[in-house]
Enzyme design. Structure first.
Site, PDB file in Angstrom:
ATOM      1  N   ASP A 305       0.705  -1.139  -0.016  1.00 33.90           N
ATOM      2  CA  ASP A 305       0.081  -0.372  -0.114  1.00 33.90           C
ATOM      3  C   ASP A 305       0.709   1.695   0.011  1.00 33.90           C
ATOM      4  O   ASP A 305       0.045   2.641  -0.546  1.00 33.90           O
ATOM      5  CB  ASP A 305      -0.731   0.008   1.335  1.00 33.90           C
ATOM      6  CG  ASP A 305      -2.053  -1.104   1.193  1.00 33.90           C
ATOM      7  OD1 ASP A 305      -2.715  -1.663   0.030  1.00 33.90           O
ATOM      8  OD2 ASP A 305      -2.927  -1.326   2.079  1.00 33.90           O
ATOM      9  N   ARG A 377      -6.101   5.168  -3.437  1.00 31.04           N
ATOM     10  CA  ARG A 377      -4.214   6.018  -2.622  1.00 31.04           C
ATOM     11  C   ARG A 377      -3.154   6.900  -3.612  1.00 31.04           C
ATOM     12  O   ARG A 377      -2.578   7.505  -3.953  1.00 31.04           O
ATOM     13  CB  ARG A 377      -3.721   4.368  -2.787  1.00 31.04           C
ATOM     14  CG  ARG A 377      -4.649   3.649  -1.307  1.00 31.04           C
ATOM     15  CD  ARG A 377      -2.990   2.857  -0.429  1.00 31.04           C
ATOM     16  NE  ARG A 377      -3.927   2.011   0.588  1.00 31.04           N
ATOM     17  CZ  ARG A 377      -4.399   2.545   1.779  1.00 31.04           C
ATOM     18  NH1 ARG A 377      -4.098   3.422   2.168  1.00 31.04           N
ATOM     19  NH2 ARG A 377      -4.299   1.562   2.140  1.00 31.04           N
TER      20      ARG A 377
END
Length: 424
Positions: A305, A377
């Site tokens: 991530d 993101r």
């Protein structure tokens, strides 16, 4: 998706309040739901969308959740299809959880992004342990159909390097299996996330044993507990990168070193590699304002991530990131999405297999229109890059941030920036 532009300049010192860790919250919610009695799950608000989706799904399966109190009991199969939206963790955890729902079948699906994400290794393992789960999508993808059939236990092997979530999903329900359960996993990625699962399980009274390639769980009972969900280190990365790119000191409020968070471990490693000082105190984490001058080479096998926010450092310094083949299976194919948008911004990008090299642009572009790829993101990473350098970027996907960091743009505004929205 609504388009927006970040305007203004970053304040002299950056501060940020974070949402709760959705990784810890989802694990704690599952454990509390399987503990017979009242547990208390304490966490910041507003909740990321993934937490809301899991709470909604658990309620549909008969788990009573009132505020921060969770009343664990035997789950029931839901009357309707469980739609997990865009939550990859949610559908994987709830697929395993659904094996415990007596009295029928549970059908789980999600949005257009989620039904592209693989589930096959998980359903194969459930079947190997004596449960029943099949996918209705192509190549082991959702929708997934699960029979409420307690698993026997025994041994299952995860033959995949796509995600650690398969392992965590199985571990969380393994105490309810009839026999000792062994989960064998040789091609490990994101292994710190499994450590987070172990921490939560132990907080609710269940021990996980492990050797080099296997995890073992004995039949046992979760015990009602009180669990404090920590602030989310993954969300901290965006403001830390904003500070590094703009040369501003950053104060991340209430972020602690413990309990372990995969992304925090890797963030600290990155800061050390580029000689950026940082420390923790009672109020949180502080990172000094220093624009790095050296190059950076980092492996993100265990913290995928972080790929989007760290990749924007390539706008400032020569950057090489490896161990990222599994970021293709996120809300977008992040290898493609970040490569595409950084190229639009003038960066020189070389992508090969699980490695990417990014070089800073030779000239600064003006008035660039960027695509957010409906990926929270990606949207936040591009926002941080444009804000730090005052680039007039129009970015689509304003709504996407609610998945993990619903207060992201409010925190940006608190730090001297303005968000201008454009009509659809």
């Amino acid at each position: 998706m609504m388009k927006f532009m970040i305007e203004g300049s970053v304040g002299d010192k950056i501060t940020a309040n974070l949402p709760p860790s959705k990784s810890y919250a989802q694990r704690a919610l599952i454990a509390a739901s399987l503990a017979n009695g009242e547990s208390i799950i304490s966490m910041n608000r507003p909740f990321p969308e993934d937490i809301v989706l899991m709470i909604r799904a658990l309620k549909k399966m008969g788990i009573r959740i009132n505020g921060n109190k969770v009343y664990g009991q035997q789950p029931k199969h839901p009357q309707n299809i469980l739609n997990m939206g865009g939550s990859g963790t949610g559908i994987r955890f709830m697929t395993a959880f659904s094996t415990l729902a007596a009295g029928g079948y549970t059908v789980l699906t999600g949005n257009s992004s989620l039904i592209k994400r693989p589930l096959g290794p998980l359903t194969e393992a459930i079947n190997a342990l004596g449960g029943f789960a099949i996918t209705a999508g192509e190549d082991g993808r959702p929708p997934v159909i699960v029979k409420g059939k307690m698993m026997n236990g025994g041994k299952a092997e995860i033959r995949s390097s796509e995600s650690s979530q398969y392992v965590s999903a199985l571990l969380l329900v393994s105490p309810k299996n009839e026999e000792r359960t062994e989960i064998r996993w040789t091609d490990k990625v994101s292994k710190h996330y499994v450590k987070m699962t172990e921490f939560v399980m132990e907080s609710f009274g269940v021990k996980v044993y492990e050797d080099e390639n296997s995890y073992f769980v004995e039949p046992s009972d979760y015990k009602p507990s009180s669990f404090v969900v920590p602030s989310d280190a993954s969300s901290a990365s965006f403001f830390i990168i904003l500070g590094i790119l703009s040369g501003r000191t950053v104060k991340i409020l209430n972020l602690k070193k413990e309990p372990i968070q995969a992304d925090l471990e890797e963030l600290i490693k990155v800061l050390d590699l580029i000689n950026v000082k940082h420390y923790f105190d009672e109020s949180g984490m502080q990172v000094e304002g220093k624009v790095p001058e050296a190059s950076l080479k980092i492996d993100l096998k265990n913290a995928p991530d972080l790929f989007p926010p760290l990749s924007v450092l390539g706008y400032k310094i020569p950057l090489e990131i490896s161990g990222i083949s599994h970021v293709k299976y996120k809300e977008s194919n992040r290898l493609l999405s970040m490569s595409s948008e950084l190229t639009k911004l003038g960066c020189i990008v070389d992508l090969k297999d699980d490695k990417i090299k990014i070089m800073p642009p030779k000239s600064v572009p003006e008035n660039v229109e960027l695509k957010g790829w409906r990926d929270h993101r990606v949207v936040m990473s591009l926002s941080v890059l444009c804000a730090a350098h005052g680039i007039k970027c129009v970015i689509d996907g304003y709504e996407a941030v609610k998945k993990s960091f619903p207060g992201f743009f409010e925190e940006m505004k608190k730090n001297g920036l303005k968000v201008r929205l454009f009509e659809r």
